[in-house]
Design a protein around this motif. Structure first.
Motif, short mmCIF file in Angstrom:
data_model
loop_
_atom_site.label_atom_id
_atom_site.label_comp_id
_atom_site.label_asym_id
_atom_site.label_seq_id
_atom_site.Cartn_x
_atom_site.Cartn_y
_atom_site.Cartn_z
N ALA B 97 0.88 -1.17 0.00
CA ALA B 97 0.00 0.00 0.00
C ALA B 97 0.92 1.22 0.00
O ALA B 97 1.55 1.52 1.01
CB ALA B 97 -0.92 -0.01 1.22
N LEU B 100 1.12 4.03 2.71
CA LEU B 100 1.41 3.70 4.11
C LEU B 100 2.91 3.55 4.32
O LEU B 100 3.66 3.32 3.39
CB LEU B 100 0.69 2.41 4.50
CG LEU B 100 -0.84 2.41 4.36
CD1 LEU B 100 -1.42 1.09 4.83
CD2 LEU B 100 -1.47 3.56 5.13
N ALA B 104 3.64 0.10 8.59
CA ALA B 104 2.23 -0.19 8.33
C ALA B 104 2.09 -1.27 7.28
O ALA B 104 1.17 -2.09 7.34
CB ALA B 104 1.51 1.09 7.90
N LEU B 108 0.36 -4.82 7.73
CA LEU B 108 -0.94 -4.67 7.07
C LEU B 108 -1.83 -5.88 7.32
O LEU B 108 -1.47 -7.01 7.05
CB LEU B 108 -0.72 -4.47 5.56
CG LEU B 108 -1.96 -4.05 4.75
CD1 LEU B 108 -2.56 -2.77 5.29
CD2 LEU B 108 -1.61 -3.90 3.29
N GLU B 111 -2.24 -5.30 12.31
CA GLU B 111 -1.68 -4.15 13.01
C GLU B 111 -1.71 -4.34 14.52
O GLU B 111 -2.71 -4.79 15.08
CB GLU B 111 -2.46 -2.88 12.65
CG GLU B 111 -2.35 -2.44 11.20
CD GLU B 111 -3.30 -3.16 10.28
OE1 GLU B 111 -4.03 -4.07 10.76
OE2 GLU B 111 -3.33 -2.84 9.09
N ARG B 125 1.91 2.69 16.77
CA ARG B 125 2.83 3.15 15.71
C ARG B 125 4.28 3.00 16.11
O ARG B 125 5.14 2.79 15.27
CB ARG B 125 2.52 4.61 15.36
CG ARG B 125 1.19 4.77 14.67
CD ARG B 125 0.99 6.19 14.17
NE ARG B 125 -0.41 6.43 13.89
CZ ARG B 125 -0.99 6.08 12.75
NH1 ARG B 125 -0.30 5.50 11.81
NH2 ARG B 125 -2.28 6.31 12.57
N MET B 128 5.31 -0.42 15.30
CA MET B 128 5.41 -0.61 13.85
C MET B 128 6.70 0.02 13.33
O MET B 128 7.40 -0.58 12.50
CB MET B 128 4.19 0.00 13.15
CG MET B 128 2.91 -0.75 13.44
SD MET B 128 1.62 -0.45 12.21
CE MET B 128 0.79 0.94 12.89
#
Lengths: 343, 251
Positions: B97, B100, B104, B108, B111, B125, B128
């Motif tokens: 994606a 992102l 992310a 995907l 998450e 976040r 991630m």
């Protein structure tokens, strides 16, 4: 490491992207400054420091903003919802009827009648939302066509149920919802602010939001990552319809009557707000923050032009020009970013 | 081909057949793959390379034959089932994606979520971004902008992101479809280094390529298909491009 792009170009690109994200807010500031100067020169009074103006603009912005919030979700997923305007009208008419019926036929009090009316309006809006989502997700109808079909269906249904007229209500509790204030804050502005925060949370902080962006950017990637895009798409159109339904039920409270054409002029405003707010109609980008600015830009233009006594039809011209400018700015920014990426 | 006396292979594909309507795409094809081994799948267009990897990846079901993975007889109904077993496919279009971040993309569909204020679930976040940094470092790809959307990265970096996603989730078998296609020469070198790095980490890799110099620069073995049948299999160190071409075209 020779293949990595240079950090300088990278940071410049990010700055550019950040400015572009704030584009709608810059635009809003320019507009407010313009009307402020005009008001100072012509009326020797302030435009922006006048609480009445601020209140009117914020009340004025609630309905287009509510529609635009749902539209933001749908547009990020690379869809579009053309049915929101008449879904809003349908909800407004249904809510008015339910308020009247539950008082006259069921003998309910004003508050339960109001609650029932608002619930009914929102529940009814689920139908077009579900149909939109199902058409797009399962029958692979392009969003533009599927929701255009539901635009027609909801339009007809709203006028049929209203029997071609507006449906007045006589429920002071319901009227308060549309016009009451908590202190200086109009209740519908408060309610809209809550929906704004909820949508922002959903989009920026949850897996649901993340999946919405992923589907909009690369549906195949989302599917390969195990995201059920069909279910997700249905949910998005349902949310869009719920926003429209809420806007419709609030309309009835605000204007003391449900009208099939309640949301007719707001469809384009909702899309315009999202686009001015920086979302791409190709999907994958957009924020609630941007959409708020987009909705406020439109509201300030519309209210401001009346304020400075310009023929009201100029509003359409002004909003149209703003849409085109913001798309042009977006495109040139993308082109710039693209060039640097290749370099 | 088990002449080197090695232990049982990680992936053992046994006389797989597959037809689409009247077309016999694969006819009794067998191949093995060991951990820490890179196998190149070569063949002309229509030789059945894609069909074979799609069967291994769970996209298609074979009509005949069996797949033994890690000593177990397996049938993958979906790509997800294959992925859950640690067989990850990296497609040519990378399936990222673009809007992102690396993190992310790695997460995907899975998450990580933490609680804000003790009650409100929000995307983690931080986790991630950390995973993105650690994974890219494991691949020797330094990235300073973990929060930038992957559209800002070059082709080789994006390839690394797609591979990074696979290895973050502990893939044991990586299937790569033309990993060097659409990359500039320096980027191709980076990806070749990346594949060698993965091999050193004990991953088993199958890659499809049309480019003989790519095949010879990175593979341990070459499996050649021709019109749905196994045309030959060679250790890369014991063959040369001419022989592989002859196998491919049937000369």
């Amino acid at each position: 490491m020779s293949t990595l792009s240079t950090p300088v170009a990278a940071s410049r690109r990010t700055t550019l992207a950040r400015i572009s994200d704030l584009r709608a807010w810059l635009f809003l500031i320019l507009l407010v400054v313009f009307f402020e100067i005009w008001a100072e020169v012509t009326y020797h009074s302030s435009f922006v420091l006048n609480p009445y103006n601020l209140q009117s603009i914020s009340v004025f912005a609630t309905a287009p903003l509510l529609l635009a919030l749902g539209q933001t979700l749908v547009i990020i997923s690379s869809g579009i919802d053309l049915s929101v305007g008449f879904t809003m009208g349908l909800a407004a008419v249904i809510a008015a009827h339910v308020s009247n019926l539950s008082m006259d036929a069921l003998g309910l009090g004003e508050i339960p009648a109001m609650v029932l009316a608002i619930a009914a309006g929102i529940v009814v809006s689920l139908v077009p939302g579900l149909v939109n989502g199902w058409l797009i997700a399962h029958l692979r109808v392009p969003p533009f066509i599927g929701t255009l079909g539901m635009y027609g269906v909801t339009r007809g249904a709203a006028y049929l149920i209203a029997v071609g007229a507006t449906v007045p209500i006589h429920n002071s509790a319901y009227t308060w919802v549309g016009n009451g204030k908590i202190g200086e804050l109009p209740f519908i502005v408060l309610l809209t602010a809550i929906v704004v925060l909820a949508t922002h949370y959903l989009l920026s902080q949850t897996r649901f939001g993340q999946h919405t962006y992923a589907i909009g950017a690369n549906r195949d990637a989302a599917i390969r990552a195990g995201i059920d895009w069909r279910r997700h798409t249905i949910k998005l159109y349902l949310l869009s319809a719920i926003c429209a339904g809420l806007a419709g039920t609030l309309y009835t409270g605000r204007f003391l009557a449900g009208a099939a054409q309640a949301g007719e002029p707001l469809l384009l405003d909702s899309i315009a707000a999202v686009v001015i707010g920086g979302a791409s109609l190709f999907g994958g980008s957009g924020t609630v923050f941007g959409t708020i600015a987009g909705a406020l830009v439109i509201a300030v233009i519309q209210y401001g032009l009346v304020f400075i006594d310009v023929e009201p039809f100029w509003q359409f011209v002004a909003v149209g020009v703003v849409i085109i400018i913001s798309v042009l700015v977006d495109q040139s920014q993308r082109r710039l970013a693209g060039e640097r990426q290749d370099g | 081909m088990a002449e080197t006396g090695r232990a049982r292979p990680l992936l053992d594909v046994r006389s797989i057949s597959k037809s689409f309507a009247a077309v016999q795409a694969l006819n009794g094809v067998s191949m093995q793959l060991e951990a820490g081994e890179v196998v190149a799948l070569a063949g002309d267009n229509g030789a059945g390379k894609s069909t074979l990897i799609k069967i291994i990846a769970g996209v298609y079901r074979a009509d005949g034959g069996e797949i033994v993975y890690n000593g177990e007889n397996v049938t993958f109904e979906t790509p997800h089932a294959a992925r859950d077993h640690g067989i990850e496919t990296i497609y040519q279009d990378l399936a990222l994606a673009d809007n992102l971040s690396i993190g992310a993309n790695i997460f995907l569909g899975r998450e990580p979520v933490r609680l804000a204020f003790g009650f409100l679930p929000v995307l983690d976040r931080g986790k991630m971004a950390e995973a993105a940094k650690a994974t890219m470092a494991r691949l020797d790809f330094e990235v300073d902008r973990v929060n930038a959307p992957v559209s800002r990265f070059s082709g080789g970096q994006r390839q690394a992101v797609a591979i990074g996603r696979a290895i973050y989730w502990e893939a044991r078998v990586l299937i790569m479809d033309e990993p060097m296609a659409a990359l500039g020469v320096p980027e191709q070198r980076r990806v070749i280094a990346l594949i060698k790095n993965l091999r050193a980490q004990g991953k088993a890799i199958i890659f499809i390529s049309h480019n003989l110099s790519d095949i010879f620069s990175v593979s341990d073995r070459i499996v050649v298909l021709r019109r749905g049948v196994l045309a030959g299999e060679r250790r890369t160190s014991e063959t040369d491009p001419d022989e592989i071409v002859r196998l491919m075209v049937g000369g």
